[in-house]
Scaffold this motif. Sequence first.
Motif, PDB file in Angstrom:
ATOM      1  N   ASP A   1       0.861  -1.183   0.000  1.00 33.55           N
ATOM      2  CA  ASP A   1       0.000   0.000   0.000  1.00 33.55           C
ATOM      3  C   ASP A   1       0.899   1.236   0.000  1.00 33.55           C
ATOM      4  OD1 ASP A   1       0.902   0.380   2.624  1.00 33.55           O
ATOM      5  OD2 ASP A   1      -0.950  -0.341   3.543  1.00 33.55           O
ATOM      6  N   LYS A   2       0.343   2.388   0.294  1.00 40.92           N
ATOM      7  CA  LYS A   2       1.092   3.642   0.224  1.00 40.92           C
ATOM      8  C   LYS A   2       2.219   3.735   1.243  1.00 40.92           C
ATOM      9  CE  LYS A   2      -2.246   5.998   3.251  1.00 40.92           C
ATOM     10  NZ  LYS A   2      -1.327   6.137   4.406  1.00 40.92           N
ATOM     11  N   ASP A   3       2.196   2.901   2.275  1.00 40.52           N
ATOM     12  CA  ASP A   3       3.182   2.992   3.349  1.00 40.52           C
ATOM     13  C   ASP A   3       4.218   1.882   3.350  1.00 40.52           C
ATOM     14  OD1 ASP A   3       2.059   5.328   4.587  1.00 40.52           O
ATOM     15  OD2 ASP A   3       0.439   4.070   5.342  1.00 40.52           O
ATOM     16  N   GLU A   4       3.836   0.689   2.950  1.00 44.03           N
ATOM     17  CA  GLU A   4       4.711  -0.458   3.166  1.00 44.03           C
ATOM     18  C   GLU A   4       4.335  -1.609   2.244  1.00 44.03           C
ATOM     19  OE1 GLU A   4       3.911  -1.298   7.248  1.00 44.03           O
ATOM     20  OE2 GLU A   4       1.994  -2.280   6.840  1.00 44.03           O
ATOM     21  N   GLY A   5       5.179  -2.633   2.258  1.00 41.88           N
ATOM     22  CA  GLY A   5       4.894  -3.870   1.556  1.00 41.88           C
ATOM     23  C   GLY A   5       5.040  -5.040   2.504  1.00 41.88           C
ATOM     24  N   TRP A   6       4.479  -6.181   2.102  1.00 37.73           N
ATOM     25  CA  TRP A   6       4.613  -7.417   2.869  1.00 37.73           C
ATOM     26  C   TRP A   6       4.849  -8.576   1.900  1.00 37.73           C
ATOM     27  CZ3 TRP A   6       4.366  -8.363   8.185  1.00 37.73           C
ATOM     28  CH2 TRP A   6       4.035  -7.260   8.990  1.00 37.73           C
ATOM     29  N   VAL A   7       5.761  -9.473   2.274  1.00 38.18           N
ATOM     30  CA  VAL A   7       5.911 -10.746   1.592  1.00 38.18           C
ATOM     31  C   VAL A   7       5.242 -11.807   2.462  1.00 38.18           C
ATOM     32  CG1 VAL A   7       7.500 -12.490   0.726  1.00 38.18           C
ATOM     33  CG2 VAL A   7       8.082 -10.064   0.539  1.00 38.18           C
ATOM     34  N   VAL A   8       4.308 -12.532   1.883  1.00 37.41           N
ATOM     35  CA  VAL A   8       3.628 -13.623   2.585  1.00 37.41           C
ATOM     36  C   VAL A   8       3.996 -14.928   1.889  1.00 37.41           C
ATOM     37  CG1 VAL A   8       1.442 -14.459   3.522  1.00 37.41           C
ATOM     38  CG2 VAL A   8       1.702 -12.034   2.955  1.00 37.41           C
ATOM     39  N   TRP A   9       4.521 -15.876   2.634  1.00 36.32           N
ATOM     40  CA  TRP A   9       4.914 -17.166   2.071  1.00 36.32           C
ATOM     41  C   TRP A   9       3.997 -18.234   2.653  1.00 36.32           C
ATOM     42  CZ3 TRP A   9      10.783 -18.873   2.032  1.00 36.32           C
ATOM     43  CH2 TRP A   9      10.932 -19.998   1.206  1.00 36.32           C
ATOM     44  N   GLU A  10       3.264 -18.916   1.757  1.00 40.84           N
ATOM     45  CA  GLU A  10       2.360 -19.996   2.164  1.00 40.84           C
ATOM     46  C   GLU A  10       3.000 -21.330   1.785  1.00 40.84           C
ATOM     47  OE1 GLU A  10       0.220 -16.326   0.717  1.00 40.84           O
ATOM     48  OE2 GLU A  10       0.971 -17.972  -0.526  1.00 40.84           O
ATOM     49  N   PHE A  11       3.120 -22.233   2.756  1.00 40.69           N
ATOM     50  CA  PHE A  11       3.883 -23.461   2.548  1.00 40.69           C
ATOM     51  C   PHE A  11       2.982 -24.651   2.232  1.00 40.69           C
ATOM     52  CE2 PHE A  11       6.171 -20.727   5.543  1.00 40.69           C
ATOM     53  CZ  PHE A  11       7.330 -20.523   4.815  1.00 40.69           C
ATOM     54  N   ALA A  12       3.523 -25.560   1.426  1.00 40.09           N
ATOM     55  CA  ALA A  12       2.822 -26.801   1.106  1.00 40.09           C
ATOM     56  C   ALA A  12       2.718 -27.676   2.354  1.00 40.09           C
ATOM     57  CB  ALA A  12       3.571 -27.534  -0.001  1.00 40.09           C
ATOM     58  N   GLY A  13       1.964 -28.761   2.249  1.00 41.29           N
ATOM     59  CA  GLY A  13       1.922 -29.750   3.319  1.00 41.29           C
ATOM     60  C   GLY A  13       0.601 -29.866   4.039  1.00 41.29           C
ATOM     61  N   GLY A  14      -0.310 -28.922   3.822  1.00 37.18           N
ATOM     62  CA  GLY A  14      -1.600 -28.995   4.498  1.00 37.18           C
ATOM     63  C   GLY A  14      -1.520 -28.756   5.991  1.00 37.18           C
ATOM     64  N   GLN A  15      -0.435 -28.127   6.464  1.00 36.30           N
ATOM     65  CA  GLN A  15      -0.237 -27.897   7.897  1.00 36.30           C
ATOM     66  C   GLN A  15      -0.610 -26.482   8.330  1.00 36.30           C
ATOM     67  OE1 GLN A  15       0.697 -30.620   9.776  1.00 36.30           O
ATOM     68  NE2 GLN A  15       0.431 -31.617   7.772  1.00 36.30           N
ATOM     69  N   LYS A  16      -1.193 -25.705   7.434  1.00 35.23           N
ATOM     70  CA  LYS A  16      -1.603 -24.324   7.716  1.00 35.23           C
ATOM     71  C   LYS A  16      -0.416 -23.464   8.160  1.00 35.23           C
ATOM     72  CE  LYS A  16      -6.336 -25.669   8.906  1.00 35.23           C
ATOM     73  NZ  LYS A  16      -7.450 -25.561   9.883  1.00 35.23           N
ATOM     74  N   LEU A  17       0.702 -23.656   7.510  1.00 37.25           N
ATOM     75  CA  LEU A  17       1.924 -22.916   7.813  1.00 37.25           C
ATOM     76  C   LEU A  17       2.078 -21.724   6.873  1.00 37.25           C
ATOM     77  CD1 LEU A  17       4.252 -26.005   8.198  1.00 37.25           C
ATOM     78  CD2 LEU A  17       3.774 -24.367  10.035  1.00 37.25           C
ATOM     79  N   TRP A  18       2.369 -20.552   7.450  1.00 37.83           N
ATOM     80  CA  TRP A  18       2.615 -19.361   6.647  1.00 37.83           C
ATOM     81  C   TRP A  18       3.483 -18.396   7.443  1.00 37.83           C
ATOM     82  CZ3 TRP A  18       0.816 -14.523   8.312  1.00 37.83           C
ATOM     83  CH2 TRP A  18      -0.112 -14.550   9.371  1.00 37.83           C
ATOM     84  N   ALA A  19       4.186 -17.534   6.727  1.00 33.92           N
ATOM     85  CA  ALA A  19       5.033 -16.526   7.370  1.00 33.92           C
ATOM     86  C   ALA A  19       4.963 -15.248   6.543  1.00 33.92           C
ATOM     87  CB  ALA A  19       6.477 -17.011   7.455  1.00 33.92           C
ATOM     88  N   ALA A  20       5.116 -14.101   7.205  1.00 38.58           N
ATOM     89  CA  ALA A  20       5.045 -12.808   6.517  1.00 38.58           C
ATOM     90  C   ALA A  20       6.089 -11.858   7.084  1.00 38.58           C
ATOM     91  CB  ALA A  20       3.648 -12.204   6.647  1.00 38.58           C
ATOM     92  N   GLU A  21       6.721 -11.094   6.196  1.00 36.43           N
ATOM     93  CA  GLU A  21       7.748 -10.117   6.557  1.00 36.43           C
ATOM     94  C   GLU A  21       7.387  -8.763   5.970  1.00 36.43           C
ATOM     95  OE1 GLU A  21      12.564  -9.360   5.878  1.00 36.43           O
ATOM     96  OE2 GLU A  21      11.475 -10.812   4.657  1.00 36.43           O
ATOM     97  N   ARG A  22       7.532  -7.720   6.774  1.00 32.71           N
ATOM     98  CA  ARG A  22       7.235  -6.361   6.337  1.00 32.71           C
ATOM     99  C   ARG A  22       8.415  -5.767   5.567  1.00 32.71           C
ATOM    100  NH1 ARG A  22       8.430  -1.365   8.546  1.00 32.71           N
ATOM    101  NH2 ARG A  22       6.996   0.334   7.981  1.00 32.71           N
ATOM    102  N   LEU A  23       8.099  -5.007   4.521  1.00 35.59           N
ATOM    103  CA  LEU A  23       9.098  -4.275   3.745  1.00 35.59           C
ATOM    104  C   LEU A  23       8.885  -2.788   3.965  1.00 35.59           C
ATOM    105  CD1 LEU A  23       8.739  -6.275   0.401  1.00 35.59           C
ATOM    106  CD2 LEU A  23      10.358  -6.698   2.268  1.00 35.59           C
ATOM    107  N   GLY A  24       9.965  -2.065   4.225  1.00 37.23           N
ATOM    108  CA  GLY A  24       9.856  -0.663   4.586  1.00 37.23           C
ATOM    109  C   GLY A  24      10.245   0.291   3.480  1.00 37.23           C
ATOM    110  N   PRO A  25      10.422   1.587   3.829  1.00 37.54           N
ATOM    111  CA  PRO A  25      10.666   2.627   2.823  1.00 37.54           C
ATOM    112  C   PRO A  25      11.993   2.511   2.095  1.00 37.54           C
ATOM    113  CG  PRO A  25      10.869   3.520   5.040  1.00 37.54           C
ATOM    114  CD  PRO A  25      10.299   2.151   5.193  1.00 37.54           C
TER     115      PRO A  25
END
Length: 529
Positions: A184-208
């Motif tokens: 969005d106008k302020d920041e970005g995020w990388v969201v990684w969704e993992f295989a395996g059916g284990q409901k695993l995900w991680a997200a990292e913020r990206l700044g200016p």
Amino acid sequence: MVNLICTFISTSLLITGPVYASYAFYVGKGLTADGVVMVGGTGEEVSSHWLQIFPAADHAPNATITVGVTQDAVKPGRLIQIPQVAHTFRYVSMEYSDFEGFPAPLTNGGVNERGVAVRDVWADSRDELYDMTPDPQTGLQYSDLARIVLERAATAREGVEIIGRLIDEYGEATYGGNSHLIADKDEGWVVWEFAGGQKLWAAERLGPDDVRVLYPGYIEDFPVNFTGSRDYMGSGHLVDFAAERGWWDPKSGKPFNIFKAYGKQGDNYTARDGGFKYMSQAQLEEATRAMAPVTEKDLMKRVRDPRISDDEASYGQVVSLYPDLDADLIRIWNAPTGSVAAPFLPSWLGIDVVLPEYGQHRYLTTGASSSFLNPDFELQEASVFAGRLFKRVLYYMCSAPAEFHPIVTDMLVAFENQSLADIEWVEAGARALLKKGQRAAAKSLLQFYAHARARDALGLGRTLTDALDAYIKLAGKWKGPTGTQINDAGEGAETVNCLVGFDPDQPAWKQPPPSPSKKRLVFQAPSAQ
């Protein structure tokens, strides 16, 4: 997404195993000329691509949507119904028609009326997770998640939270691992969704001051105690699951690294230097950062680089996310096929109609070769398809890239420079009309200009194809096919590209920029299925 298998050859230019494509670029607002967040990218799917505007909509209290994958997916699944929200936002998206077992239409790039941009990008999970995936699997697949973020998220952070809640509740239907870039106008995020059916995900913020290129998506060092963090999010069992399986040792003293714990493992795999195509993520990031302060013109140049833009690049996209902008003035640039061979064209969210030439056509649409046309589409199909027109430019140009690529590129850039020069007065006029309460007139102005440039682009495409066709034939340079198979040989076959000056004995990150040469180089690499 496009299913690819690459073979690593001596210099580690390629990777082994299944991978899935599309690029995403993020440039923080501290590194851009206008002080705004910028997002760019391309989709790498075989199927037809078209631009579509989705209006805002209200939904009944019991409305549902269908999500997931079918039994035809590489990891078979079962479609499920989940609740729809009461109101969905207006958004514009590049749609496409096919990925095996993933119901069409699919999206991997767009922006909504709240100024939230989303992109899908492949991001392989480790083999153990891929093998762990249930049969049949259920949950939301990558396009479902991207579309729902466009429909519901008012900020990038909210988009991440939406993805997290949906995965936590319903799971994710995978083809091997995926990531999303949300900004969005302020920041970005990388969201990684993992295989395996284990409901695993991680997200990292990206700044200016961050630049991030996803190809594939990646996240590296990650805090163990991320709950409540401003910069990280993830599933509650993200750390414990990795520790339990020995993918990260809490006693080692080493940081918890998402790529090393959950990403594809192998001697030739690193988070930023996997050697994908002819430029690694690291090289793309460094090349983008070197352009700072980055303009839209600069990011178009990066997306169009022939080392990443070829026959697999099905469109190009660039968007700047300005603060406090009227929704009708949110602008997005799209190239109707790979931008190495097509111009970026401006469009605004205030536009109500996409020209038929840029809408859905049968070219490369699923099932087109085995069925006749639905009469409802007779006029649509009678129109010229911009995607096919500029594919012809690509094929003519890449037949002799040392001769034709510089000329075509100069023409595309000159066309875009005209558009960039006009944007100021077009948007100034629209803002003045909005200030006077004349919204319909403002929207009409934006649509008039966008349609005019889109029509001009068709003229440019016809000029290029006619000129290149005539020159090739008159100069005796026509080469007919030597075989009988019009489609490529599948995974690992060559892809049409315009690279010149590439040294196959050097790794991707040591390659020089493309330059005219008598030697034509063909990318012996991942080909789409």
